[in-house]
Design a protein around this motif. Sequence first.
Motif, PDB file in Angstrom:
ATOM      1  N   THR A  30     -39.966  25.529 -49.379  1.00  0.00           N
ATOM      2  CA  THR A  30     -39.419  26.384 -50.441  1.00  0.00           C
ATOM      3  C   THR A  30     -37.900  26.498 -50.388  1.00  0.00           C
ATOM      4  O   THR A  30     -37.301  27.050 -51.302  1.00  0.00           O
ATOM      5  N   VAL A  31     -37.274  26.010 -49.318  1.00  0.00           N
ATOM      6  CA  VAL A  31     -35.803  25.971 -49.301  1.00  0.00           C
ATOM      7  C   VAL A  31     -35.362  24.514 -49.354  1.00  0.00           C
ATOM      8  O   VAL A  31     -35.755  23.704 -48.510  1.00  0.00           O
ATOM      9  N   LEU A  32     -34.599  24.178 -50.369  1.00  0.00           N
ATOM     10  CA  LEU A  32     -34.037  22.825 -50.495  1.00  0.00           C
ATOM     11  C   LEU A  32     -32.598  22.873 -50.023  1.00  0.00           C
ATOM     12  O   LEU A  32     -31.788  23.615 -50.586  1.00  0.00           O
ATOM     13  N   ARG A  33     -32.288  22.035 -49.022  1.00  0.00           N
ATOM     14  CA  ARG A  33     -30.951  22.075 -48.445  1.00  0.00           C
ATOM     15  C   ARG A  33     -30.016  21.109 -49.200  1.00  0.00           C
ATOM     16  O   ARG A  33     -29.701  20.031 -48.735  1.00  0.00           O
ATOM     17  N   GLY A  34     -29.599  21.551 -50.375  1.00  0.00           N
ATOM     18  CA  GLY A  34     -28.680  20.748 -51.188  1.00  0.00           C
ATOM     19  C   GLY A  34     -27.300  20.622 -50.563  1.00  0.00           C
ATOM     20  O   GLY A  34     -26.424  19.923 -51.092  1.00  0.00           O
ATOM     21  N   ASP A  35     -27.098  21.312 -49.443  1.00  0.00           N
ATOM     22  CA  ASP A  35     -25.817  21.224 -48.735  1.00  0.00           C
ATOM     23  C   ASP A  35     -25.920  20.311 -47.506  1.00  0.00           C
ATOM     24  O   ASP A  35     -24.959  20.170 -46.763  1.00  0.00           O
ATOM     25  N   CYS A  82     -30.132  14.817 -57.473  1.00  0.00           N
ATOM     26  CA  CYS A  82     -31.173  14.899 -56.440  1.00  0.00           C
ATOM     27  C   CYS A  82     -32.198  15.972 -56.786  1.00  0.00           C
ATOM     28  O   CYS A  82     -33.384  15.833 -56.489  1.00  0.00           O
ATOM     29  N   LEU A  83     -31.726  17.050 -57.376  1.00  0.00           N
ATOM     30  CA  LEU A  83     -32.654  18.115 -57.759  1.00  0.00           C
ATOM     31  C   LEU A  83     -33.592  17.598 -58.853  1.00  0.00           C
ATOM     32  O   LEU A  83     -34.788  17.891 -58.850  1.00  0.00           O
ATOM     33  N   ALA A  84     -33.041  16.805 -59.772  1.00  0.00           N
ATOM     34  CA  ALA A  84     -33.884  16.200 -60.813  1.00  0.00           C
ATOM     35  C   ALA A  84     -34.905  15.258 -60.158  1.00  0.00           C
ATOM     36  O   ALA A  84     -36.100  15.290 -60.476  1.00  0.00           O
ATOM     37  N   THR A 253     -35.734  27.966 -53.363  1.00  0.00           N
ATOM     38  CA  THR A 253     -34.327  28.305 -53.196  1.00  0.00           C
ATOM     39  C   THR A 253     -33.574  27.010 -52.954  1.00  0.00           C
ATOM     40  O   THR A 253     -33.877  26.277 -52.010  1.00  0.00           O
ATOM     41  N   TYR A 254     -32.654  26.724 -53.826  1.00  0.00           N
ATOM     42  CA  TYR A 254     -31.886  25.486 -53.735  1.00  0.00           C
ATOM     43  C   TYR A 254     -30.487  25.855 -53.243  1.00  0.00           C
ATOM     44  O   TYR A 254     -29.724  26.518 -53.942  1.00  0.00           O
ATOM     45  N   MET A 255     -30.198  25.456 -52.009  1.00  0.00           N
ATOM     46  CA  MET A 255     -28.898  25.823 -51.423  1.00  0.00           C
ATOM     47  C   MET A 255     -27.832  24.855 -51.885  1.00  0.00           C
ATOM     48  O   MET A 255     -28.035  23.640 -51.897  1.00  0.00           O
ATOM     49  N   THR A 256     -26.696  25.378 -52.248  1.00  0.00           N
ATOM     50  CA  THR A 256     -25.604  24.552 -52.766  1.00  0.00           C
ATOM     51  C   THR A 256     -24.469  24.493 -51.747  1.00  0.00           C
ATOM     52  O   THR A 256     -24.295  25.419 -50.950  1.00  0.00           O
ATOM     53  N   LEU A 275     -21.826  39.296 -52.548  1.00  0.00           N
ATOM     54  CA  LEU A 275     -21.936  38.149 -51.643  1.00  0.00           C
ATOM     55  C   LEU A 275     -21.583  36.857 -52.377  1.00  0.00           C
ATOM     56  O   LEU A 275     -21.817  36.741 -53.584  1.00  0.00           O
ATOM     57  N   GLY A 276     -21.049  35.911 -51.637  1.00  0.00           N
ATOM     58  CA  GLY A 276     -20.810  34.576 -52.198  1.00  0.00           C
ATOM     59  C   GLY A 276     -22.165  33.930 -52.469  1.00  0.00           C
ATOM     60  O   GLY A 276     -23.025  33.900 -51.585  1.00  0.00           O
ATOM     61  N   LYS A 277     -22.357  33.426 -53.659  1.00  0.00           N
ATOM     62  CA  LYS A 277     -23.695  32.929 -54.032  1.00  0.00           C
ATOM     63  C   LYS A 277     -23.778  31.429 -53.776  1.00  0.00           C
ATOM     64  O   LYS A 277     -23.160  30.651 -54.494  1.00  0.00           O
ATOM     65  N   ASN A 278     -24.529  31.037 -52.770  1.00  0.00           N
ATOM     66  CA  ASN A 278     -24.646  29.605 -52.464  1.00  0.00           C
ATOM     67  C   ASN A 278     -26.084  29.126 -52.613  1.00  0.00           C
ATOM     68  O   ASN A 278     -26.564  28.287 -51.856  1.00  0.00           O
ATOM     69  N   HIS A 279     -26.767  29.674 -53.612  1.00  0.00           N
ATOM     70  CA  HIS A 279     -28.101  29.156 -53.931  1.00  0.00           C
ATOM     71  C   HIS A 279     -28.413  29.399 -55.406  1.00  0.00           C
ATOM     72  O   HIS A 279     -27.799  30.234 -56.057  1.00  0.00           O
TER      73      HIS A 279
END
Length: 308
Positions: A30-35, A82-84, A253-256, A275-279
Motif C-alpha cells: 500500500t506504500v509506493l516508494r516513488g522516491d 511509473c505510476l501509470a 500512498t504514493y511517496m514523492t 507538514l511538507g506533503k510528500n505523498h
Amino acid sequence: MNELDLFGNTTEGARAAGPLGSRFIFPPFTVLRGDSDTWLSRKAHWLGMGIKSEVSREDVKTYSVPGYMQKSEATVSVFDPCLAEVAYRWFCPTGGQVVDPFAGGSVRGIVASFLGLPYWGCDLREEQVQANREQAAELCTPGLPTPVWVTGDALVVLDQAPEADLLFSCPPYGDLEVYSEDGADLSTMPHEQFLEVYAAIIKKAVGKLRVGGMAAWVVGEFRDKRTGAYREFVPDTVAAFTLAGLQYWNEVTYMTPVGTLAMRTSAKFETNRKLGKNHQNMLVFTKGRPMVAGIPVSTTTPMGGKEE
Ligand SMILES: C[S@@+](CC[C@H](N)C(=O)[O-])C[C@H]1O[C@@H](n2cnc3c(N)ncnc32)[C@H](O)[C@@H]1O
C-alpha cells in the motif's frame, strides 16, 4: 547497505529488489516508494523516450503543483509514468480498455500504448488534446494501440467513451491549479459546485465500467485557500465512487521525491504547523470482484522486453 528503520526492519531498497518486485515490478504494497532509486531509474527510462506531458500547459495559472507530479525545469507538472505503469499492470487485464475522464497531458495514453492497452481520454482543452496527439504520433510504436483523445467536457463526451476495463485518471484538485477560463472546467468552480459536477462525472464514468473492472484514481488533499484547512478531497472522492456503486478496494500512498520540499516546508511548518506533503493517494475501486489477470512484466516497455 540497507539501513534499519526505527523498528529494526530493513528499509525499502532491499524489499524492492526482492521476488515480489521482480514479479510485479514493485512490491504490491500500500506504500509506493516513488522516491526510491529503483522507481526513479525506471521513471527516467520512460521520460527518456521523450514524453513531454507539459506541452501546451504553459497557460496553467497557478503552480502549487500537486506532489504526485514533479516540476519540470520551468513551471509545469508531469504525471509520473511509473505510476501509470503500475496502475495498468496491477489493475487492468491484458489488452483491457482504459478510460480517462481528465486526460491532461500525454503520459497515461503513451504508457498505455506501450503496454498494449487501448486508451480513451478526454480533456476540455483542445490545445492539450492536439499536443497529446502529436506526442503519440512521434512516440508510439506502430502495431500497438494508438491512444485516443477527445476534446470536451467529460460530463458530455463520456457518452462517446468505449466500455472500460479500467478507469484511470487524475482529476483537478479543486482550484489548486486552474487550467482554463472555461465555465465547464472543474478548476474554475466554487467548491460546492466542483464537488457536485465531479461526482456526476465519476458516476458517468462508472456507468462505462464493465463488471469486474477497476478504477484507479490519483488524488491528494489540498487546502481551502481562505481557512488553510484541508478540503477532505480524499474522503469526498471515496464517497463519490461508492455512491456510484463501486467497492473501495485499495488505498495507496504514493511517496514523492522530497526535492525542493525541504526548503519550502520550513517557514510553513514554523508559522502554522503545516507538514511538507510528500505523498499523494491512489484510490482503487472495483465493480464486483476484480478481474485478476494483469499485464505480465515481460510486456515490451522502453526498458526493452523482460526486465529484472
Ligand atoms: C489534474 S489535471 C490532469 C493533469 C494530468 N495528470 C497531466 O499530467 O497533465 C486535470 C485536467 O482536467 C481537465 N478538466 C477540467 N475540467 C474538465 C472537464 N469538465 N472535463 C474534462 N476535462 C476537464 C483540465 O483541463 C486538466 O487538463
